[in-house]
Design a protein around this motif. Structure first.
Motif, PDB file in Angstrom:
ATOM      1  N   TRP A  81       0.829  -1.205   0.000  1.00 45.74           N
ATOM      2  CA  TRP A  81       0.000   0.000   0.000  1.00 45.74           C
ATOM      3  C   TRP A  81       0.873   1.268   0.000  1.00 45.74           C
ATOM      4  CZ3 TRP A  81      -4.337   2.489  -0.772  1.00 45.74           C
ATOM      5  CH2 TRP A  81      -4.577   3.701  -0.100  1.00 45.74           C
ATOM      6  N   GLU A  82       1.856   1.276   0.894  1.00 48.12           N
ATOM      7  CA  GLU A  82       2.705   2.470   1.005  1.00 48.12           C
ATOM      8  C   GLU A  82       3.494   2.697  -0.277  1.00 48.12           C
ATOM      9  OE1 GLU A  82       4.697   1.956   4.802  1.00 48.12           O
ATOM     10  OE2 GLU A  82       2.986   2.918   5.824  1.00 48.12           O
ATOM     11  N   GLN A 127       1.392   4.272  -2.871  1.00 47.95           N
ATOM     12  CA  GLN A 127       1.193   5.703  -2.636  1.00 47.95           C
ATOM     13  C   GLN A 127       2.432   6.490  -3.083  1.00 47.95           C
ATOM     14  OE1 GLN A 127      -1.940   6.890  -0.948  1.00 47.95           O
ATOM     15  NE2 GLN A 127      -2.210   4.921  -1.952  1.00 47.95           N
ATOM     16  N   ARG A 128       3.587   5.886  -2.857  1.00 46.10           N
ATOM     17  CA  ARG A 128       4.843   6.551  -3.175  1.00 46.10           C
ATOM     18  C   ARG A 128       5.133   6.525  -4.683  1.00 46.10           C
ATOM     19  NH1 ARG A 128      10.395   6.129  -2.858  1.00 46.10           N
ATOM     20  NH2 ARG A 128      10.474   3.873  -3.053  1.00 46.10           N
ATOM     21  N   PRO A 165       2.871   5.546  -7.621  1.00 43.42           N
ATOM     22  CA  PRO A 165       1.628   5.064  -8.247  1.00 43.42           C
ATOM     23  C   PRO A 165       1.803   4.623  -9.705  1.00 43.42           C
ATOM     24  CG  PRO A 165       1.531   7.439  -7.811  1.00 43.42           C
ATOM     25  CD  PRO A 165       2.780   6.935  -7.172  1.00 43.42           C
TER      26      PRO A 165
END
Ligand code: A3P
Length: 332
Positions: free
Chosen positions: A217-218, A221-222, A224
């Protein structure tokens, strides 16, 4: 984890017996490696992905925590990427003759189960579609490179309560026999409550689930453009919208003509659990791991956990996951 990141600090075969062991989670002996519990037999595959696999910038990895919709994602991605050569409504489509797991292979278990040397994926033409359950932090750096050399990753995430219940049935319905799966582990079979306790402690294949999802997930976000994070429940609600998102991410967006001609809907239909279940490739036979193909297709619903675990068990797992995901922006 020095063996993983740096290559040859210690041979995996030497390292394995020194790793923490969990024997209460059949059918596999689990070892804790790099913060995650893994079947002992698969760990040499992790090492091979690091040392023998040659990634290409055009590679696409389909990543997941087990029992989170991997089979579905494999089918959807395969049908989407290959739609020019294999129209989804065609009778001869490969997904009508072969299972999704034959069309897209897991890298680590392919290496772990093969006696052959070298890079087992070298002969596949680009762009390659590959799958993995390896946690993000244990992927080789040449796959996750933050430049043009890195690969694209599509992650599928599912409510951990449903992933747990799905794992429970998958294990119950299979008698998987591989190295490290012993008679001792089969008798007596643990109860769902016992396996649930272990799951809540992170002791499950690729567990803890919440660390697995949080890392991907992280990264989504970092970066995409390189990591797409999909959710099983959203895909069930809006399959066509998610297939379009997938195609855009993979660099092969659907044209307006394709959408009008029903190509997206045909892919959704071809890959639906009801369609896949009917096919001989999916309702007979076993995989390399002696897993019955039919056991990859059970109900395919969101929220089936409520039929199999108590609300107390559910809130306990919810609390563990909520605590672990705090601050990440990801919730279930
Ligand atoms: P259930 O056991 O809850 O039914 P994985 O593919 O990661 O092993 O996950 C298996 C889960 O995905 C199972 O969940 C299975 O039924 C479900 N599944 C398999 N194929 C599917 C499809 N085409 N559409 C939706 N769900 C699917």
């Amino acid at each position: 984890t020095s063996v993983h990141r740096k290559g040859s600090a210690m041979d995996m075969a030497e390292l394995i017996p020194t790793l923490p062991l969990e024997t209460g989670c059949p059918p596999f002996l689990l070892r804790q490696y790099g913060g995650y519990w893994q079947p002992e037999w698969v760990l040499p595959g992790f090492e091979a992905v690091n040392t023998r696999f040659q990634p290409r910038p055009s590679d696409v990895f389909l990543a997941s925590f087990p029992k989170s919709g991997t089979t579905w994602l494999k089918a959807l991605a395969f049908a989407t990427v290959n739609r020019a050569e294999h129209p989804p409504s065609g009778d001869a489509h490969p997904l009508r003759r072969s299972g999704p797991h034959d069309c897209v292979k897991f890298v680590e278990s392919t290496f772990a189960l093969s006696d052959e040397d070298g890079d087992l994926f070298a002969a596949l033409p680009s762009p390659r579609l590959l799958a993995t359950h390896i946690p993000y932090s244990l992927l080789p750096e040449h796959i996750t490179a933050d430049d043009d050399s890195g690969c694209r990753i599509v992650y599928i995430c599912r409510d951990p309560k449903d992933a747990f219940v799905s794992t429970w049935f998958f294990t119950k319905n299979n008698k998987v026999k591989v190295a490290g799966s012993t008679e001792l582990l089969q008798h007596p079979a643990p109860s769902i409550e016992q396996v649930f306790d272990l799951f809540c402690d992170g002791r499950s294949v690729s567990g803890p689930q919440w660390h697995h999802v949080r890392e991907y997930w992280e990264e989504s976000q970092r970066r995409p453009n390189k990591v797409l994070f999909l959710r099983y429940e959203e895909m069930l609600r809006e399959p066509a919208r998610n297939v379009k998102k997938l195609a855009e991410f993979l660099g092969c967006p659907f044209t307006a003509e394709e959408v009008a001609a029903g190509v997206v809907d045909a892919i959704v239909d071809l890959c639906s659990i009801d369609q896949l279940k009917k096919l001989q490739a999916n309702n007979t036979g076993v995989t390399d791991l002696a897993v019955k193909n039919e056991t990859f297709f059970r109900k395919g619903l969101a929220g089936d956990w409520s039929n199999h675990i108590s609300s107390e068990m559910a809130s306990r797992l919810d609390r563990v996951v909520e605590d672990a995901l705090r601050g990440s922006g990801l919730t279930f």
